[in-house]
Design a protein around this motif. Structure first.
Motif, short mmCIF file in Angstrom:
data_model
loop_
_atom_site.label_atom_id
_atom_site.label_comp_id
_atom_site.label_asym_id
_atom_site.label_seq_id
_atom_site.Cartn_x
_atom_site.Cartn_y
_atom_site.Cartn_z
N THR A 122 0.84 -1.20 0.00
CA THR A 122 0.00 0.00 0.00
C THR A 122 0.88 1.25 0.00
O THR A 122 0.63 2.20 -0.75
CB THR A 122 -0.92 -0.01 1.24
N TYR A 123 1.91 1.22 0.82
CA TYR A 123 2.83 2.35 0.88
C TYR A 123 3.50 2.56 -0.48
O TYR A 123 3.56 3.68 -0.99
CB TYR A 123 3.86 2.11 1.98
N ALA A 124 3.94 1.48 -1.10
CA ALA A 124 4.60 1.59 -2.41
C ALA A 124 3.63 2.18 -3.45
O ALA A 124 4.01 3.01 -4.26
CB ALA A 124 5.09 0.22 -2.88
N PHE A 125 2.38 1.76 -3.39
CA PHE A 125 1.41 2.28 -4.36
C PHE A 125 1.25 3.79 -4.21
O PHE A 125 1.29 4.54 -5.19
CB PHE A 125 0.06 1.58 -4.22
N HIS A 126 1.06 4.24 -2.98
CA HIS A 126 0.93 5.69 -2.75
C HIS A 126 2.17 6.44 -3.23
O HIS A 126 2.08 7.50 -3.84
CB HIS A 126 0.71 5.99 -1.26
N ARG A 127 3.34 5.87 -2.94
CA ARG A 127 4.60 6.54 -3.29
C ARG A 127 4.74 6.67 -4.81
O ARG A 127 5.05 7.74 -5.34
CB ARG A 127 5.76 5.71 -2.73
N VAL A 128 4.49 5.57 -5.49
CA VAL A 128 4.62 5.57 -6.95
C VAL A 128 3.62 6.56 -7.56
O VAL A 128 3.94 7.27 -8.51
CB VAL A 128 4.37 4.13 -7.48
N PHE A 129 2.46 6.61 -6.99
CA PHE A 129 1.41 7.51 -7.47
C PHE A 129 1.86 8.97 -7.35
O PHE A 129 1.77 9.76 -8.29
CB PHE A 129 0.14 7.28 -6.63
N LEU A 130 2.40 9.29 -6.18
CA LEU A 130 2.85 10.67 -5.93
C LEU A 130 4.04 11.03 -6.82
O LEU A 130 4.13 12.14 -7.35
CB LEU A 130 3.22 10.82 -4.45
N GLU A 131 4.93 10.07 -7.02
CA GLU A 131 6.07 10.32 -7.92
C GLU A 131 5.58 10.60 -9.34
O GLU A 131 6.13 11.42 -10.04
CB GLU A 131 7.00 9.10 -7.95
N ASP A 132 4.53 9.87 -9.73
CA ASP A 132 4.00 10.06 -11.07
C ASP A 132 3.42 11.46 -11.24
O ASP A 132 3.58 12.09 -12.28
CB ASP A 132 2.93 8.99 -11.36
N ILE A 133 2.75 11.94 -10.20
CA ILE A 133 2.24 13.32 -10.25
C ILE A 133 3.42 14.28 -10.42
O ILE A 133 3.36 15.22 -11.22
CB ILE A 133 1.45 13.69 -8.97
N GLY A 134 4.50 14.01 -9.68
CA GLY A 134 5.68 14.87 -9.76
C GLY A 134 6.30 14.89 -11.14
O GLY A 134 6.90 15.88 -11.56
N ARG A 135 6.16 13.80 -11.87
CA ARG A 135 6.78 13.70 -13.18
C ARG A 135 6.10 14.60 -14.21
O ARG A 135 6.76 15.27 -14.99
CB ARG A 135 6.68 12.23 -13.63
N ARG A 136 4.78 14.59 -14.24
CA ARG A 136 4.07 15.29 -15.33
C ARG A 136 2.94 16.19 -14.87
O ARG A 136 2.30 16.85 -15.66
CB ARG A 136 3.46 14.24 -16.29
N GLY A 137 2.64 16.12 -13.57
CA GLY A 137 1.51 16.91 -13.09
C GLY A 137 0.19 16.16 -13.18
O GLY A 137 -0.82 16.56 -12.60
N ARG A 138 0.20 15.06 -13.96
CA ARG A 138 -0.98 14.21 -14.02
C ARG A 138 -0.54 12.76 -13.92
O ARG A 138 0.60 12.45 -14.23
CB ARG A 138 -1.75 14.39 -15.34
N VAL A 139 -1.48 11.92 -13.52
CA VAL A 139 -1.14 10.51 -13.38
C VAL A 139 -1.42 9.77 -14.68
O VAL A 139 -2.45 9.96 -15.31
CB VAL A 139 -1.94 9.90 -12.21
#
Ligand code: SF4
Ligand code: SF4
Lengths: 285, 191
Positions: free
Chosen positions: B111-128
């Motif tokens: 669960t923690y990894a999922f949240h982290r990856v999600f947030l990193e993805d936002i950081g990459r492009r501003g959208r998931v």
């Protein structure tokens, strides 16, 4: 009528059926959706789980942009809606100084189902129905985020929301009462803890069937995914043999308005609705 | 944990939690309404009312290490129904942030990894970008190896194929222009 439209990330992907249907329906009802220029992800569950400040700022940037445009903001995804409302409260509260984005609260933020269930639009909708949908027996499943917590969402009746019930009644759908309108489907646990989602969703299927429904109607793309993508597998594990198409409420509006594209949307579902629609004489196949 | 006879109340922790989060944990009188309405108690190691009680009596270690705060689906039923307006769901979030900051092993790493990856993805492009998110999650969480072993990967690939076939899988990520603003939000907020 013009409003600013915040689609949210899923509507560019897994919820394209929601995006297509709501765009067509709004157009047919004379609601012009103007997409928010350069909108960003609201932060979703991940941001508020890991980083409260970022969660407010991510949603807050969108609010600041929307307020500049001056029109009210319409949000189809209940999770986005919830995050934007949460940010609206934080950015007008006593800690607003700690954020880089300013929001005065001069525009309204609407959940799409609530927006379309406003009385004037509802009357207009009723007058435009060309293909009523008798035979469809639906339970409306609202999920969590458009309703709770009411201190954020300002939902008038958070334990018993009625926006979709009122819309579907105008379409000739037989809306079944049930007590699970706002129960949780497990939301983003689908990825890391799908056991949790399977258990919650299995119960929702049982309760929908018990209520006499032959389909479920949702306004949330996370609910739709959880109820639709693995229905086969969940029912096999539970040893049940239901068949419950999961519609977005906008798809049913499109069908009832007789929109030519409306039959295509169902092809995007994992539980194909064609058999149900043919069975009740709404399409021939 | 709860039956530990040597459990010593420690009052500073609650004061800290209340100050940081703005949530009045002390208002809880243990009616258990939060727990009774919680949809995921079956997967929890502590009930929501127990988490609140343990905060009240300063059992920092117990609440930072529990699975409950990660299993919570953020449905907000507890917060909505608490007669004393304790924002229980807000406490679940607050404790997750503290657990990460304290550097402990997170008991629900997927669960923690999922949240982290999600947030990193936002950081990459501003959208998931959903299509990129899931593969990245599988590698970061190590799920890929488990899924390979028990053949769940086949399910996942089938799902991806059907999503694609039905037009529900975007193949190109959408980015926003103001990526710098998003990077700034994520950089300013961590720490
Ligand atoms: S509902 Fe509120 S007062 Fe009751 S146990 Fe839960 S947190 Fe405490
Ligand atoms: S927000 Fe979390 S703790 Fe509260 S009722 Fe929902 S799942 Fe349970």
């Amino acid at each position: 009528m013009q409003v600013t439209y915040y689609p949210g990330c899923s509507l560019e992907g897994t919820a394209r059926d929601y995006a297509a249907s709501l765009t067509a329906v709004c157009k047919a009802l004379g609601v012009e959706l103007i997409e928010l220029e350069d909108w960003n992800c609201c932060g979703a569950t991940a941001a508020h789980a890991l980083n409260h400040h970022a969660a407010i700022a991510l949603a807050g940037r969108n609010l600041a942009l929307a307020e500049k445009e001056g029109r009210d903001l319409v949000v189809p995804c209940p999770l986005c809606f919830n995050r934007l409302k949460t940010a609206a409260q934080a950015l007008t509260g006593d800690k607003r100084q700690s954020y880089d984005y300013a929001f005065q609260g001069d525009i309204k933020i609407y959940d799409l189902a609530d927006f379309l269930a406003q009385e004037p639009l509802l009357q207009l909708l009723a007058s435009r129905v060309s293909q009523p949908l008798p035979g469809l027996k639906a339970v409306c499943y609202y999920g969590c985020m458009a309703s709770r917590p009411p201190g954020i969402t300002e939902a008038p009746d958070h334990e018993n929301p009625t926006s979709m019930d009122r819309i579907l009644s105008k379409l000739g759908v037989e809306v079944k009462p049930w007590s699970y309108k706002t129960d949780c489907c497990g939301a983003s646990h689908l990825i890391a803890r799908r056991d949790i989602v399977f258990k919650l969703v299995g119960r929702l299927y049982d309760k929908a069937v018990e209520a006499g429904a032959n389909c479920m109607v949702v306004s949330c793309q996370m609910c739709q995914a959880n109820l639709d993508l693995y229905q086969d597998k969940i029912l096999r594990e539970l040893e049940r043999s239901y068949y419950l198409p999961i519609f977005y409420f906008t798809e049913l509006i499109g069908l009832a308005l007789g929109l030519s594209q409306a039959r295509q949307w169902g092809h995007m579902h994992f539980v194909p609705p064609a058999r149900l629609l043919a069975g009740v004489g709404l399409i021939s196949c | 944990m709860l039956s530990n006879p040597k459990l010593i109340p420690e009052v500073q922790f609650m004061a800290q939690v209340e100050q940081d989060s703005g949530i009045a944990v002390s208002a809880c009188y243990q009616c258990k309404k939060c727990t009774n309405g919680c949809p995921v108690t079956f997967a929890m190691d502590l009930y929501p009312d127990q988490v609140i009680r343990l905060v009240q009596i300063g059992q920092q270690k117990a609440v930072l290490n529990c699975s409950t705060i990660w299993v919570c689906s953020a449905c907000e039923t507890c917060t909505t129904r608490c007669p004393n307006e304790v924002d229980v769901a807000g406490i679940m979030d607050y404790l997750k942030e503290q657990a990460i900051k304290s550097g402990i092993d997170i008991p629900q790493p997927r669960t923690y990894a999922f949240h982290r990856v999600f947030l990193e993805d936002i950081g990459r492009r501003g959208r998931v970008f959903e299509g990129g998110l899931l593969p990245r999650y599988m590698f970061q969480s190590g799920e890929i190896w488990r899924k390979l072993k028990d053949r769940e990967l086949k399910d996942d690939l089938e799902l991806a194929y059907h999503l694609f076939r039905k037009g529900r899988l975007a193949l190109t990520p959408q980015g926003i222009r103001a990526r710098a603003a998003i990077k700034k939000i994520l950089a300013n907020s961590t720490g």
